[in-house]
Design a protein around this motif. Structure first.
Motif, PDB file in Angstrom:
ATOM      1  N   UNK A 143      -6.828 -11.937   1.663  1.00 52.34           N
ATOM      2  CA  UNK A 143      -7.865 -12.877   2.080  1.00 52.34           C
ATOM      3  C   UNK A 143      -8.094 -12.799   3.593  1.00 52.34           C
ATOM      4  N   UNK A 144      -6.995 -12.824   4.355  1.00 51.55           N
ATOM      5  CA  UNK A 144      -7.115 -12.797   5.821  1.00 51.55           C
ATOM      6  C   UNK A 144      -7.728 -11.470   6.277  1.00 51.55           C
ATOM      7  N   UNK A 145      -7.297 -10.367   5.678  1.00 51.41           N
ATOM      8  CA  UNK A 145      -7.780  -9.038   6.082  1.00 51.41           C
ATOM      9  C   UNK A 145      -9.192  -8.757   5.565  1.00 51.41           C
ATOM     10  N   UNK A 146      -9.634  -9.591   4.619  1.00 54.71           N
ATOM     11  CA  UNK A 146     -10.957  -9.415   4.014  1.00 54.71           C
ATOM     12  C   UNK A 146     -11.081  -8.033   3.365  1.00 54.71           C
ATOM     13  N   UNK A 147     -10.060  -7.695   2.530  1.00 63.08           N
ATOM     14  CA  UNK A 147     -10.058  -6.424   1.842  1.00 63.08           C
ATOM     15  C   UNK A 147      -9.883  -6.682   0.350  1.00 63.08           C
ATOM     16  N   UNK A 148     -10.663  -5.987  -0.465  1.00 66.17           N
ATOM     17  CA  UNK A 148     -10.581  -6.089  -1.909  1.00 66.17           C
ATOM     18  C   UNK A 148      -9.579  -5.041  -2.401  1.00 66.17           C
ATOM     19  N   UNK A 149      -8.393  -5.481  -2.819  1.00 67.52           N
ATOM     20  CA  UNK A 149      -7.344  -4.551  -3.210  1.00 67.52           C
ATOM     21  C   UNK A 149      -7.633  -3.856  -4.525  1.00 67.52           C
ATOM     22  N   UNK A 150      -8.670  -4.305  -5.264  1.00 70.65           N
ATOM     23  CA  UNK A 150      -9.048  -3.632  -6.506  1.00 70.65           C
ATOM     24  C   UNK A 150     -10.037  -2.491  -6.249  1.00 70.65           C
TER      25      UNK A 150
ATOM     26  N   UNK B 142     -11.830   2.453  -2.434  1.00 70.21           N
ATOM     27  CA  UNK B 142     -12.319   2.824  -1.114  1.00 70.21           C
ATOM     28  C   UNK B 142     -11.757   1.887  -0.037  1.00 70.21           C
ATOM     29  N   UNK B 143     -11.723   0.582  -0.334  1.00 69.54           N
ATOM     30  CA  UNK B 143     -11.204  -0.370   0.644  1.00 69.54           C
ATOM     31  C   UNK B 143      -9.687  -0.200   0.806  1.00 69.54           C
ATOM     32  N   UNK B 144      -8.999   0.109  -0.291  1.00 63.18           N
ATOM     33  CA  UNK B 144      -7.559   0.362  -0.188  1.00 63.18           C
ATOM     34  C   UNK B 144      -7.292   1.578   0.702  1.00 63.18           C
ATOM     35  N   UNK B 145      -8.090   2.643   0.477  1.00 62.62           N
ATOM     36  CA  UNK B 145      -7.892   3.863   1.284  1.00 62.62           C
ATOM     37  C   UNK B 145      -8.176   3.579   2.758  1.00 62.62           C
TER      38      UNK B 145
ATOM     39  N   UNK C 198       0.828  -1.207   0.000  1.00 64.16           N
ATOM     40  CA  UNK C 198       0.000   0.000   0.000  1.00 64.16           C
ATOM     41  C   UNK C 198       0.863   1.258   0.000  1.00 64.16           C
ATOM     42  N   UNK C 199       1.949   1.247   0.780  1.00 63.97           N
ATOM     43  CA  UNK C 199       2.850   2.406   0.819  1.00 63.97           C
ATOM     44  C   UNK C 199       3.560   2.599  -0.516  1.00 63.97           C
ATOM     45  N   UNK C 200       3.707   1.502  -1.288  1.00 67.31           N
ATOM     46  CA  UNK C 200       4.389   1.574  -2.589  1.00 67.31           C
ATOM     47  C   UNK C 200       3.412   1.831  -3.724  1.00 67.31           C
ATOM     48  N   UNK C 201       2.160   2.196  -3.389  1.00 66.59           N
ATOM     49  CA  UNK C 201       1.123   2.477  -4.390  1.00 66.59           C
ATOM     50  C   UNK C 201       0.937   1.297  -5.354  1.00 66.59           C
ATOM     51  N   UNK C 202       0.962   0.070  -4.797  1.00 68.13           N
ATOM     52  CA  UNK C 202       0.699  -1.121  -5.607  1.00 68.13           C
ATOM     53  C   UNK C 202       1.880  -1.601  -6.423  1.00 68.13           C
ATOM     54  N   UNK C 203       3.080  -1.061  -6.173  1.00 67.55           N
ATOM     55  CA  UNK C 203       4.273  -1.487  -6.913  1.00 67.55           C
ATOM     56  C   UNK C 203       4.819  -2.751  -6.255  1.00 67.55           C
ATOM     57  N   UNK C 204       4.375  -3.933  -6.769  1.00 67.43           N
ATOM     58  CA  UNK C 204       4.765  -5.202  -6.171  1.00 67.43           C
ATOM     59  C   UNK C 204       6.259  -5.452  -6.337  1.00 67.43           C
ATOM     60  N   UNK C 205       6.830  -5.015  -7.453  1.00 64.22           N
ATOM     61  CA  UNK C 205       8.259  -5.250  -7.688  1.00 64.22           C
ATOM     62  C   UNK C 205       9.104  -4.496  -6.664  1.00 64.22           C
ATOM     63  N   UNK C 206       8.768  -3.230  -6.443  1.00 61.70           N
ATOM     64  CA  UNK C 206       9.531  -2.444  -5.475  1.00 61.70           C
ATOM     65  C   UNK C 206       9.336  -2.946  -4.064  1.00 61.70           C
ATOM     66  N   UNK C 207       8.105  -3.354  -3.717  1.00 60.51           N
ATOM     67  CA  UNK C 207       7.824  -3.842  -2.376  1.00 60.51           C
ATOM     68  C   UNK C 207       8.550  -5.160  -2.107  1.00 60.51           C
ATOM     69  N   UNK C 208       8.573  -6.070  -3.120  1.00 56.51           N
ATOM     70  CA  UNK C 208       9.267  -7.361  -2.936  1.00 56.51           C
ATOM     71  C   UNK C 208      10.756  -7.147  -2.768  1.00 56.51           C
TER      72      UNK C 208
END
Length: 583
Positions: free
Chosen positions: A554-561, A564-567, A525-535
C-alpha cells in the motif's frame, strides 16, 4: 664516429673525449654532425621527454605538442653559431636564464622545437609567458645528470628507428657482457654488474678465481638471500649508495665465511642509482684502478640508460599500436597491420588490479609499480602460451589481443583465452588486492569496429569483476546483465536518481515512522513470493509478515499481482543495492 683501437684504454679514451660532460664540446659537435646524417626521420618530442623525465630531463616551460618531431641534436656554442636545421634539439650548455630571450628568437627563426639548459632555472613570469607564446619548449638538464649522458641517450632515441649500431667506449652497445669483460680486464679481477635488486645484469670471465658466494650469485643470476641480508645488516648498501667513489667491503667478515673482499661502486644517472659494479679483490684497489672503476661506472650508466630507454620506447610503441587498434577509426587499420593481426579471428582481454589506494600518494606509486610488473609478466606469459598475442599497458588496464591459432574460424579461441588467463592468475601473487581479467567477444581483425566493441566488452567486464568478490576471470557474455545494471545505475545517477519510485516511497515512510516495511517487501520479492520462507528469514509469524507485506504494498503503491510492477520493484531494489556497493 671513429672506433678506438683495440690497444687503446677505452675508458681513458672515453674520459678524454667527454670529461665531465661539459669540456670537449668540439668532439660532441663533430659526433652530432656525423650522427645527423644517419637520422632518417624524427622522434616525437613528447616521447623523448616522457622517456628521459625523472632521470635526465625536466619540463620547465612551453606547451608540448604531440605532433612536434625532434630530428637531430646539436650543441650550442656561442663562439660559432652554426646554421641549424628545423627539428634540432639545441643543448645550451653555456647558457643561463639571461641568455634565453636571444635563444628563443633564434629557435623561432630556425624552427627549433626545444632548448635544454642546466637546472635550476628561475624564470620571470614575463619570460615564461614569452616562451609559452613562442611555441618553443624549454627543458632542464636534471641536477646531477651530465651532458654526456643526455647526448648519448638522445642519440639512442633518435637511432631507435634508424637501426644504427652504437658504440659505447669502443664496444658494441648491445654487448653488456663484453663491457663487463673489458672492466674485469682493466681491473685484473672478476666483476659483476648488478641492478638495485642485486639481480645480475652481466659478469666478466675468471669467476672461478672468486669465492663460493660469487659462484652461487652467477649460477642463480642474483645475490643469494643470506648474503643480501648480511649486507643489509652491515649497512653495505647505505654506504655504497651514499658514496660516489669505490667502497671497500670486508665481505668474509660480513658473511662470516671464507672468501674474498669486494670493492663496489654505485652506477648513477643524475641523482638516481641504477645499480652497482662489484669487484672481487684480495686487497683494496690502487688509486689508478679506483679511477678506472669510477670511469667504468659512467660508461655502464650510459649502457643501462640506453637499455632502459630502448625498452621504454618499445613498450610505448606497442602501447600506442594496441590503443589505436582498439579505438576503431582509420588509424586502427595501420596499427592492426603493424601488429601482424591482419585477417585474423581475435579476442580482446584486459587485466586490471583490484584494491583501492586512493588518497595515498605512496600507495598509488606502489600500485602503479605492481601494475607495470604484472602487465609485463602477463605480456610475457601470453607470448609463450599464445603465440602471436600482443599486450601492453594502456592507462590502468593491460589490454591483450589474442589471435586464433588458425586463420579461419574461432575454434577453441575463447576456451584457450580462459585457460591462459586462469593459468596466469594462479601463478600471480595477490598484490594490491590481486588482479582480474575480462574477456570480450570474438572479433574479426579486418573490421576495426568489432575490435573496438570487444574492447568495450572488456572494460565493462572489468568494472563488474572489480566490484568483487567473485570470479577473477570472466567472459563478458557471462557478466552482461550485471554490466547492464551498472549502466542503468549510471544513467539514473546522471538523471538525479529515481523519482518517487516504489522503493523510494517505502524507504521514506520507514525513515519517518521507524518501521521496516522495506525489508519485508524486498525479502518477499527475493524469495519469489514465498511468504513462508521470507517470514522465517525475518523470524516473524507468517500472519505478521503478510500484514507487513500488505502495508508495504500500500505504501509503495505497487500491485504485487502485476508481473510488470513486481519486476519494476525488484529492479529498483537491485539498483539501490548496487549503488550502495559502488558508494
Amino acid at each position: 664516429m671513429k672506433t678506438p683501437s683495440k690497444n687503446t684504454n677505452c675508458f681513458d679514451d672515453h674520459v678524454r673525449k667527454y670529461e665531465d660532460g661539459a669540456c670537449r664540446v668540439d668532439n660532441w659537435k663533430q659526433g652530432a654532425n656525423e650522427w645527423s646524417m644517419m637520422i632518417s626521420h624524427g622522434t616525437r618530442l613528447d616521447s623523448v621527454v616522457s622517456n628521459l623525465a625523472g632521470t635526465l630531463l625536466e619540463m620547465v616551460a612551453g606547451n608540448m605538442d604531440r605532433t612536434t618531431l625532434v630530428t637531430d641534436v646539436a650543441i650550442d656554442d656561442p663562439r660559432e653559431q652554426a646554421e641549424l636545421r628545423p627539428g634540432v634539439m639545441l643543448l645550451c650548455i653555456y647558457a643561463d636564464v639571461e641568455h634565453l630571450p636571444g635563444l628563443i628568437d633564434r629557435a623561432v627563426a630556425n624552427q627549433i622545437p626545444a632548448l635544454v639548459l642546466r637546472t635550476p632555472l628561475n624564470l620571470p613570469a614575463e619570460l615564461r609567458a614569452t616562451i609559452e607564446r613562442s611555441g618553443v619548449v624549454l627543458l632542464g638538464l636534471s641536477t646531477g645528470a651530465t651532458w654526456t649522458q643526455l647526448v648519448v641517450l638522445l642519440r639512442s632515441l633518435l637511432a631507435s628507428s634508424a637501426g644504427a649500431e652504437e658504440l659505447l667506449a669502443g664496444l658494441p652497445a648491445e654487448d653488456t657482457f663484453a663491457l663487463a669483460n673489458a672492466i674485469g680486464a682493466l681491473l685484473d679481477a672478476p666483476i659483476t654488474i648488478e641492478d638495485r635488486s642485486s639481480q645480475i645484469l652481466a659478469f666478466s670471465g675468471r669467476q672461478n678465481e672468486a669465492d663460493q658466494s660469487r659462484i652461487e650469485t652467477i649460477l642463480g643470476r642474483v645475490v643469494p638471500q643470506y648474503a643480501m641480508q648480511a649486507q643489509e645488516r652491515a649497512g653495505v648498501f647505505k654506504r655504497l649508495y651514499s658514496s660516489e667513489k669505490p667502497v671497500f667491503f670486508d665481505t668474509p667478515q660480513i658473511l662470516g665465511e671464507a672468501g674474498l673482499p669486494r670493492v663496489a661502486i654505485a652506477i648513477r644517472a643524475g641523482n638516481q642509482v641504477l645499480g652497482s659494479i662489484w669487484v672481487a679483490v684480495r686487497e683494496p684497489l690502487s688509486p689508478e684502478k679506483e679511477q678506472i672503476l669510477v670511469d667504468a661506472a659512467k660508461v655502464v650508466a650510459l649502457q643501462l640508460l640506453r637499455h632502459r630507454v630502448s625498452s621504454d620506447v618499445d613498450r610505448q610503441v606497442r602501447s600506442d599500436l594496441i590503443a589505436s587498434a582498439l579505438a576503431s577509426g582509420q588509424a586502427a587499420i595501420g596499427a592492426i597491420e603493424r601488429l601482424r593481426l591482419v585477417q585474423r579471428t581475435v579476442v580482446v582481454l584486459g587485466l586490471s588490479l583490484l584494491g583501492d589506494t586512493a588518497g595515498d600518494a605512496s600507495s598509488d606509486q606502489t600500485r602503479q609499480q605492481i601494475l607495470e610488473r604484472t602487465a609485463h609478466a602477463f605480456a610475457f606469459h601470453l607470448s609463450v602460451a599464445a603465440p602471436g598475442a600482443v599486450a601492453a599497458l594502456v592507462g590502468d588496464v593491460c589490454y591483450a589481443i589474442m589471435p586464433s591459432m588458425t586463420r579461419q574460424g574461432a575454434t577453441n579461441l575463447i576456451s584457450m583465452a580462459l585457460r591462459v588467463s586462469k593459468d596466469f592468475l594462479d601463478r600471480t601473487p595477490d598484490r594490491a588486492g590481486g588482479a582480474v581479467i575480462g574477456l570480450g567477444r570474438v572479433a574479426d581483425s579486418a573490421d576495426p569496429t568489432e575490435l573496438a566493441r570487444s574492447r568495450n566488452d572488456v572494460d565493462r567486464s572489468l568494472r563488474v569483476l572489480k566490484r568483487g568478490p567473485g570470479s577473477r576471470v570472466a567472459l563478458f557474455t557471462d557478466l552482461q546483465m550485471d554490466a547492464l545494471l551498472l549502466d542503468i545505475g549510471d544513467q539514473l545517477r546522471n538523471e538525479g536518481g529515481l523519482v518517487d519510485g516504489p522503493v523510494a516511497r517505502i524507504r521514506h515512510y520507514d525513515k519517518q515512522h521507524g518501521t521496516s516495511l522495506e525489508e519485508a517487501l524486498e525479502l518477499w520479492l527475493d524469495s519469489f513470493g514465498n511468504a513462508l520462507g521470507a517470514s522465517a528469514a525475518l523470524d516473524l509469524h507468517r500472519n505478521t509478515f503478510r500484514y507487513r507485506l500488505r502495508r508495504a504494498a500500500d505504501i509503495a503503491q505497487v500491485n504485487l499481482d502485476d508481473p510488470d510492477e513486481r519486476f519494476a520493484a525488484m529492479l529498483e531494489f537491485r539498483l539501490s543495492r548496487l549503488r550502495r556497493d559502488v558508494d
